[in-house]
Design an enzyme around this catalytic site. Structure first.
Site, PDB file in Angstrom:
ATOM      1  N   HIS A  60       1.208  -0.958   0.223  1.00 60.62           N
ATOM      2  CA  HIS A  60      -0.268   0.238  -0.027  1.00 60.62           C
ATOM      3  C   HIS A  60       0.598   1.305   0.046  1.00 60.62           C
ATOM      4  O   HIS A  60       1.250   1.469   0.940  1.00 60.62           O
ATOM      5  CB  HIS A  60      -0.823  -0.179   1.437  1.00 60.62           C
ATOM      6  CG  HIS A  60      -2.445   1.189   0.853  1.00 60.62           C
ATOM      7  ND1 HIS A  60      -3.390   1.032   1.397  1.00 60.62           N
ATOM      8  CD2 HIS A  60      -1.790   1.906   0.431  1.00 60.62           C
ATOM      9  CE1 HIS A  60      -4.065   1.995   1.683  1.00 60.62           C
ATOM     10  NE2 HIS A  60      -3.041   3.018   0.970  1.00 60.62           N
ATOM     11  N   ASN A  94      -4.495   5.749  -7.437  1.00 60.88           N
ATOM     12  CA  ASN A  94      -5.252   7.460  -6.801  1.00 60.88           C
ATOM     13  C   ASN A  94      -4.440   8.879  -7.585  1.00 60.88           C
ATOM     14  O   ASN A  94      -3.807   9.366  -7.295  1.00 60.88           O
ATOM     15  CB  ASN A  94      -5.770   8.086  -5.656  1.00 60.88           C
ATOM     16  CG  ASN A  94      -4.369   8.207  -4.568  1.00 60.88           C
ATOM     17  OD1 ASN A  94      -3.616   7.721  -4.563  1.00 60.88           O
ATOM     18  ND2 ASN A  94      -4.673   8.435  -3.245  1.00 60.88           N
ATOM     19  N   ASP A 151      -8.757   3.139  -3.626  1.00 68.13           N
ATOM     20  CA  ASP A 151      -7.931   4.124  -2.130  1.00 68.13           C
ATOM     21  C   ASP A 151      -7.830   5.387  -2.187  1.00 68.13           C
ATOM     22  O   ASP A 151      -7.567   5.472  -2.992  1.00 68.13           O
ATOM     23  CB  ASP A 151      -6.820   3.327  -1.769  1.00 68.13           C
ATOM     24  CG  ASP A 151      -6.264   3.667  -1.046  1.00 68.13           C
ATOM     25  OD1 ASP A 151      -7.003   3.383   0.270  1.00 68.13           O
ATOM     26  OD2 ASP A 151      -5.227   4.382  -0.623  1.00 68.13           O
ATOM     27  N   HIS A 178     -10.691   0.702   0.610  1.00 71.35           N
ATOM     28  CA  HIS A 178     -10.867   1.785   1.961  1.00 71.35           C
ATOM     29  C   HIS A 178     -11.875   2.099   2.637  1.00 71.35           C
ATOM     30  O   HIS A 178     -13.000   2.852   1.715  1.00 71.35           O
ATOM     31  CB  HIS A 178     -10.126   3.073   1.094  1.00 71.35           C
ATOM     32  CG  HIS A 178     -10.361   4.760   1.587  1.00 71.35           C
ATOM     33  ND1 HIS A 178      -8.711   5.066   1.430  1.00 71.35           N
ATOM     34  CD2 HIS A 178     -11.024   4.971   2.505  1.00 71.35           C
ATOM     35  CE1 HIS A 178      -9.492   6.190   2.920  1.00 71.35           C
ATOM     36  NE2 HIS A 178     -10.606   6.645   2.533  1.00 71.35           N
ATOM     37  N   HIS A 231      -5.556  -0.145   5.271  1.00 70.43           N
ATOM     38  CA  HIS A 231      -5.070   0.465   6.818  1.00 70.43           C
ATOM     39  C   HIS A 231      -6.323   0.390   8.117  1.00 70.43           C
ATOM     40  O   HIS A 231      -7.126   1.545   8.087  1.00 70.43           O
ATOM     41  CB  HIS A 231      -4.962   2.130   6.444  1.00 70.43           C
ATOM     42  CG  HIS A 231      -5.923   2.875   5.410  1.00 70.43           C
ATOM     43  ND1 HIS A 231      -6.771   2.765   5.584  1.00 70.43           N
ATOM     44  CD2 HIS A 231      -5.803   3.224   4.429  1.00 70.43           C
ATOM     45  CE1 HIS A 231      -7.852   3.281   4.239  1.00 70.43           C
ATOM     46  NE2 HIS A 231      -7.432   3.571   3.855  1.00 70.43           N
ATOM     47  N   ASN A 277      -4.841   9.517   6.802  1.00 72.37           N
ATOM     48  CA  ASN A 277      -6.699   8.815   6.626  1.00 72.37           C
ATOM     49  C   ASN A 277      -6.703   7.309   6.492  1.00 72.37           C
ATOM     50  O   ASN A 277      -6.307   6.761   5.182  1.00 72.37           O
ATOM     51  CB  ASN A 277      -7.930   9.809   5.253  1.00 72.37           C
ATOM     52  CG  ASN A 277      -9.081   8.912   5.142  1.00 72.37           C
ATOM     53  OD1 ASN A 277      -9.591   8.694   6.323  1.00 72.37           O
ATOM     54  ND2 ASN A 277      -9.285   9.659   4.373  1.00 72.37           N
ATOM     55  N   ASP A 304       1.255   2.456   3.844  1.00 64.17           N
ATOM     56  CA  ASP A 304       0.106   3.824   3.029  1.00 64.17           C
ATOM     57  C   ASP A 304       1.209   4.871   2.727  1.00 64.17           C
ATOM     58  O   ASP A 304       0.425   6.166   3.133  1.00 64.17           O
ATOM     59  CB  ASP A 304      -0.971   4.481   3.814  1.00 64.17           C
ATOM     60  CG  ASP A 304      -2.058   5.087   3.198  1.00 64.17           C
ATOM     61  OD1 ASP A 304      -1.429   4.741   1.756  1.00 64.17           O
ATOM     62  OD2 ASP A 304      -2.881   5.010   4.192  1.00 64.17           O
ATOM     63  N   HIS A 308       3.172  14.210   0.182  1.00 65.26           N
ATOM     64  CA  HIS A 308       2.604  15.808   0.295  1.00 65.26           C
ATOM     65  C   HIS A 308       4.073  16.821   0.353  1.00 65.26           C
ATOM     66  O   HIS A 308       4.647  16.610   0.961  1.00 65.26           O
ATOM     67  CB  HIS A 308       1.843  16.216   0.874  1.00 65.26           C
ATOM     68  CG  HIS A 308       0.790  14.613   0.993  1.00 65.26           C
ATOM     69  ND1 HIS A 308      -0.202  15.185   0.077  1.00 65.26           N
ATOM     70  CD2 HIS A 308       0.046  13.861   1.135  1.00 65.26           C
ATOM     71  CE1 HIS A 308      -0.858  14.150  -0.395  1.00 65.26           C
ATOM     72  NE2 HIS A 308      -0.685  12.851   1.087  1.00 65.26           N
TER      73      HIS A 308
HETATM   74  O1  DOR Z   1      -3.546   9.126   4.547  1.00 69.02           O
HETATM   75  C1  DOR Z   1      -4.202   8.895   3.024  1.00 69.02           C
HETATM   76  N1  DOR Z   1      -3.149   9.581   1.946  1.00 69.02           N
HETATM   77  N2  DOR Z   1      -5.019   8.154   3.093  1.00 69.02           N
HETATM   78  C2  DOR Z   1      -5.340   7.813   2.429  1.00 69.02           C
HETATM   79  O2  DOR Z   1      -6.448   7.543   1.637  1.00 69.02           O
HETATM   80  C3  DOR Z   1      -5.723   8.436   1.037  1.00 69.02           C
HETATM   81  C4  DOR Z   1      -3.594   8.839   1.320  1.00 69.02           C
HETATM   82  C5  DOR Z   1      -2.699  10.124   0.008  1.00 69.02           C
HETATM   83  O3  DOR Z   1      -3.064   9.545  -1.436  1.00 69.02           O
HETATM   84  O4  DOR Z   1      -2.387  11.056   0.176  1.00 69.02           O
HETATM   85 ZN    ZN Z   2      -3.626   4.375   0.841  1.00 67.77          ZN
END
Ligand code: DOR
Ligand code: ZN
Length: 424
Positions: A60, A94, A151, A178, A231, A277, A304, A308
């Site tokens: 993941h 995504n 997800d 998810h 998660h 999340n 996960d 960012h």
């Molecule tokens: O914290 C998260 N970030 N949870 C998710 O489900 C998506 C992910 C993201 O793509 O940044």
């Molecule tokens: Zn994820």
């Protein structure tokens, strides 16, 4: 090319192997695992005092490629993985465009040919992750997808999810869910509870995760098809998983190191590097997740890994959810469970190296003659400080910054080649 790993403590859960042994690698294959191997090797690594385990498979991660490569791309994400002893990842769909089409799957596979590790794409369940039209799972599978997931978002409609689980099963793909109910979440940003009230911010109710997990388990039971729960973060989901497994429901699951290491108390800092999340929850949740890891109720430890930028994370209220994790997952797990004598290394190997590959049907995950030579060599006792700027990932949003961990990857080997060496 012959590579000889001398005198390491070899641990491989699948074949129940544990002992001080040599490992001889020839090209991309493990040729021999035995005591005192005499071979005319091109390179010998002295592994005395080090653990030799199968390379980790993190099922993941988010590599942001295509579309948001300023946060991470397949090459930099793979470098971060290699530094964490991870030799295979499954990357979530995504991206931009969404991996809902064979062409995007092929793009990822093609770019991953230049990556240090093995990158397996996960296709989307629904077109554009919108929750309406199902993707063509057979076409995604034929292009190389190893699972399907929306997800980052839930599949809102239970009927659609049920159809997806049946179609994916017949296409030979696992569905990774998810579990979140957006009607309950209503824009919440951290766990709903004492901290969200104290900070005066909208909370994310645990009911959101609990209710959709219960739905997925019931669908898997009634339709007699498998489901993988992403998660896991709440104590109620742990209870649901125990109950479902006892009844023979085909459910597997994963959690991430932040859920068994940290609690919502971190959010008092108003630092968005602690926002993801599902969110960090309470002490009781953390204890329940830890117990479920230790007793095998939860099958896998994943990251996960969600990169960012610092600019985005600077605004506590508006920052996107997610934390990076590839370079800290093994160290966090060893620190929490191995060094406190709550888990044996072989159990950790099962959850990080073996189970994810079994769930996705991928090669590797064991150390045995004839197996592919994907290996991590670990100094279990090396202590180190998590310094975000030293991470290989393009983004530095780690929730473990400033923490000391015990256990550091020394070498990572993929297809018989050294792709990472810790020079510290
Ligand atoms: O914290 C998260 N970030 N949870 C998710 O489900 C998506 C992910 C993201 O793509 O940044
Ligand atoms: Zn994820």
């Amino acid at each position: 090319m012959k590579l000889l790993l001398k005198n390491g403590h070899v641990v491989s859960s699948f074949n129940k192997l544990e002992g001080d042994l040599d490992v001889l690698i020839e090209d991309n294959v493990i040729k021999q695992v035995a005591e005192n191997i005499e071979a005319d090797a091109d390179q010998v690594i002295d592994c005395a005092g080090l653990a030799v385990i199968p390379g980790i498979c993190d099922m993941h991660v988010h590599f942001r490629d295509p579309g948001q490569t300023h946060k991470e791309d397949i090459i930099t994400g793979s470098e971060a993985a290699a530094a964490g002893g991870v030799t295979a990842v499954a990357c979530m769909p995504n991206t931009d465009p969404v991996a809902d089409d064979p062409e995007v799957i092929r793009y990822i596979i093609n770019k991953a040919k230049d990556a240090k590790i093995k990158v397996y794409p996960v296709g989307a369940i629904t077109k554009g992750l919108k929750g309406d039209e199902l993707c063509d799972f057979k076409a995604l599978k034929a292009a190389g997808a190893v699972a399907v997931s929306d997800d980052g978002r839930p599949v809102r409609n239970a009927h659609t999810m049920g159809r997806a689980m049946i179609d994916a099963h017949y296409a030979g793909l696992k569905v990774i869910s998810h579990c979140e109910d957006l009607d309950i979440i209503r824009g919440g940003i951290i766990n709903a509870g004492v901290v969200s009230i104290a900070l005066g911010v909208q909370g994310m109710s645990r009911t959101s995760e609990n209710i959709i997990t219960a739905r997925e388990i019931q669908l898997a039971n009634d339709l007699e098809v498998p489901i993988h729960i992403a998660h896991v973060s709440t104590k109620e989901v742990v209870d649901l998983l125990r109950f479902a497994t006892k009844r023979g429901v085909m459910v597997t699951s994963e959690t991430a190191p932040h859920y068994f290491t940290l609690t919502e108390d971190r959010l008092f800092t108003r630092d968005a590097d602690y926002r993801m999340n599902p969110p960090l929850r309470t002490e009781e949740d953390m204890k329940a997740i830890s117990a479920a890891v230790m007793d095998g109720t939860i099958d896998c430890i994943v990251t996960d890994h969600a990169p960012h930028t610092a600019e985005e994370k600077a605004d506590f209220l508006k920052a996107p959810n997610g934390v990076v994790g590839l370079e800290t997952s093994l160290a966090a797990t060893l620190t929490k469970f191995y060094h406190t004598k709550q888990m044996k290394l072989i159990q950790i190997v099962r959850m990080m190296c073996e189970n994810p590959r079994l769930i996705l049907g991928l090669e590797g995950g064991l150390i045995k003659s004839g197996a592919v030579a994907d290996i991590a060599i670990v100094d279990l006792n090396k202590e180190w400080l998590v310094e975000p700027e030293r991470l290989h990932s393009k983004s530095k949003n780690t929730c473990f910054k400033g923490m000391m961990f015990k256990g550091k990857v020394k070498y990572t080997i993929v297809n018989g080649k050294i792709v990472f060496e810790d020079k510290d």
